[in-house]
Design an enzyme around this catalytic site. Structure first.
Site, PDB file in Angstrom:
ATOM      1  N   ALA A   1      14.027   9.164  48.841  1.00  0.00           N
ATOM      2  CA  ALA A   1      14.856   9.126  50.045  1.00  0.00           C
ATOM      3  C   ALA A   1      15.963   8.077  49.978  1.00  0.00           C
ATOM      4  CB  ALA A   1      13.985   8.875  51.279  1.00  0.00           C
ATOM      5  N   LYS A   2      16.065   7.338  48.872  1.00  0.00           N
ATOM      6  CA  LYS A   2      17.138   6.361  48.734  1.00  0.00           C
ATOM      7  C   LYS A   2      18.474   7.088  48.509  1.00  0.00           C
ATOM      8  CE  LYS A   2      14.327   2.837  48.949  1.00  0.00           C
ATOM      9  NZ  LYS A   2      14.227   2.054  50.197  1.00  0.00           N
ATOM     10  N   PRO A   3      19.593   6.378  48.682  1.00  0.00           N
ATOM     11  CA  PRO A   3      20.885   7.040  48.467  1.00  0.00           C
ATOM     12  C   PRO A   3      21.010   7.715  47.099  1.00  0.00           C
ATOM     13  CG  PRO A   3      21.224   5.003  49.654  1.00  0.00           C
ATOM     14  CD  PRO A   3      19.767   5.036  49.289  1.00  0.00           C
TER      15      PRO A   3
END
Length: 367
Positions: A185-187
């Site tokens: 879910a990180k960039p």
């Protein structure tokens, strides 16, 4: 309308053919650990960030551990950091027997307040660990100056800010060593766990490189106590594909944030602030709001997911009771932890979805 908070399926489908090809190459070659894909990705990472050296790690948490181990952090040492962050920041300090020392945050950026750091330094302080929360770096010039004055290392916890800029330099290349996470879910997210460390210090790089493979400098020759902290080739191959398009993802995230800002500018919400000398990659778009739980419930009924990053400050977590902190010690952190709420944020949100989210939010807050 039903909104997807992170739209992770789109992160795959947008580059599906390239990702499949890269993954199949790893599987057909049976190069699973520390192969060509990892080396190529590390070289591309270093080039993107603008530092001399980058090392892939098994997670963002292990990246923090690896950095501290290579810097010689040991039991009883103190590291100054923020109480308003994910637990991994302080947990990794404690795992080494070191002591997390918290100081309060800034009102605007939610990052550690450099003005609070120097009074927390003692003879046991060995490092400062600023957290680049929600996607933008901390005030690194001030932090680095304090560290240089007192002979301290600076470890940037950039788990949420990979790709962000501070005075023209990338997060990860702003201090002694930078760390990031590639949690899905990180960039920039992989399809499992992953992370990286960054540095311009060759000695530190060589030490971290050995330590991530159990301190090994040659086969079965161990110079250091280390860890199993490698990024596997499959994740490296996937991330290398996504890295090619990441600058565009950052721009799209910034467009989503701009649309949120425009739609909510006349609302009763307190909107996020990005300092003039830096940019954000918008790992989260986080507002502050009263009656948060009620608003979240109504939004949920309207098909709009939200999240709270983070509801309980670290100094009030049960696992850190031994540090002796109490409610009231960090008033800004404690106040904001009761009000922050993150809205859906990803590069794939369209204008209709953003308008639906903001219309519903304004409607609720005006009632």
């Amino acid at each position: 309308m039903k909104i997807d908070f992170a739209k992770l399926p789109e992160a795959y489908s947008e580059h599906e053919n390239e990702i499949k090809e890269a993954a199949l190459e790893v599987m057909s070659s049976a190069r699973y650990i520390l192969g060509k894909e990892t080396v190529d990705f590390e070289n591309n990472l270093a080039g993107f960030v603008g530092c001399k050296y980058a090392l892939g790690c098994s997670s963002g948490t292990d990246a923090l551990l690896l950095a501290m181990m290579a810097l010689g952090i040991k039991a009883g040492d103190e590291i100054i950091t923020s109480p308003f962050t994910f637990i991994a920041t302080a947990e990794t300090i404690a795992c080494l027997g070191a002591i997390p020392v918290f100081v309060d945050i800034e009102e605007g950026t939610y990052n550690i307040d450099p003005g609070n750091i120097e009074t927390a330094i003692t003879e046991r302080t060995k490092a400062i660990m600023p957290v680049s929360l929600y996607g933008q770096p901390s005030g690194m010039d001030e932090i680095n100056a304090i560290a240089a004055k007192h002979g301290l290392a600076v470890i940037e916890d950039g788990a949420q800010s990979f790709g962000a800029l501070y005075k023209g330099k990338r997060s990860g290349n702003l201090s002694t060593v930078g760390c990031t996470s590639f949690f899905p879910a990180k960039p920039l997210g992989c399809f499992g766990d992953g992370g990286a460390v960054f540095t311009d210090d060759e000695v530190l790089y060589e030490k971290m490189k050995a330590m991530r493979v159990h301190g090994q400098v040659a086969r079965y020759t161990h110079k250091y106590i280390g860890m199993g902290g490698r990024l596997d080739n499959l994740q490296a191959a996937i991330l290398d594909v996504k890295l090619k398009y990441y600058e565009n993802d950052i721009q799209r995230r910034q467009q989503v944030a701009s649309a949120y800002n425009e739609n909510l500018k006349n609302s009763d919400l307190i909107l996020p602030v990005v300092a003039d000398d830096r940019s954000s990659v918008w790992a989260q778009y986080t507002v502050r709001i009263k009656k948060r739980e009620m608003v979240q419930e109504i939004l949920s009924q309207a098909g709009i997911p939200t999240a709270v990053h983070y509801p309980i400050p670290l100094h009030l977590q049960e696992c850190f009771e031994y540090l002796g902190y109490s409610a009231g010690d960090f008033p800004i952190t404690e106040a904001f932890s009761k009000e922050v709420m993150s809205l859906p944020m990803n590069p794939y949100l369209d204008q209709n979805e953003i308008k639906y989210i903001t219309d519903q939010l304004i409607k609720i807050t005006k009632e």
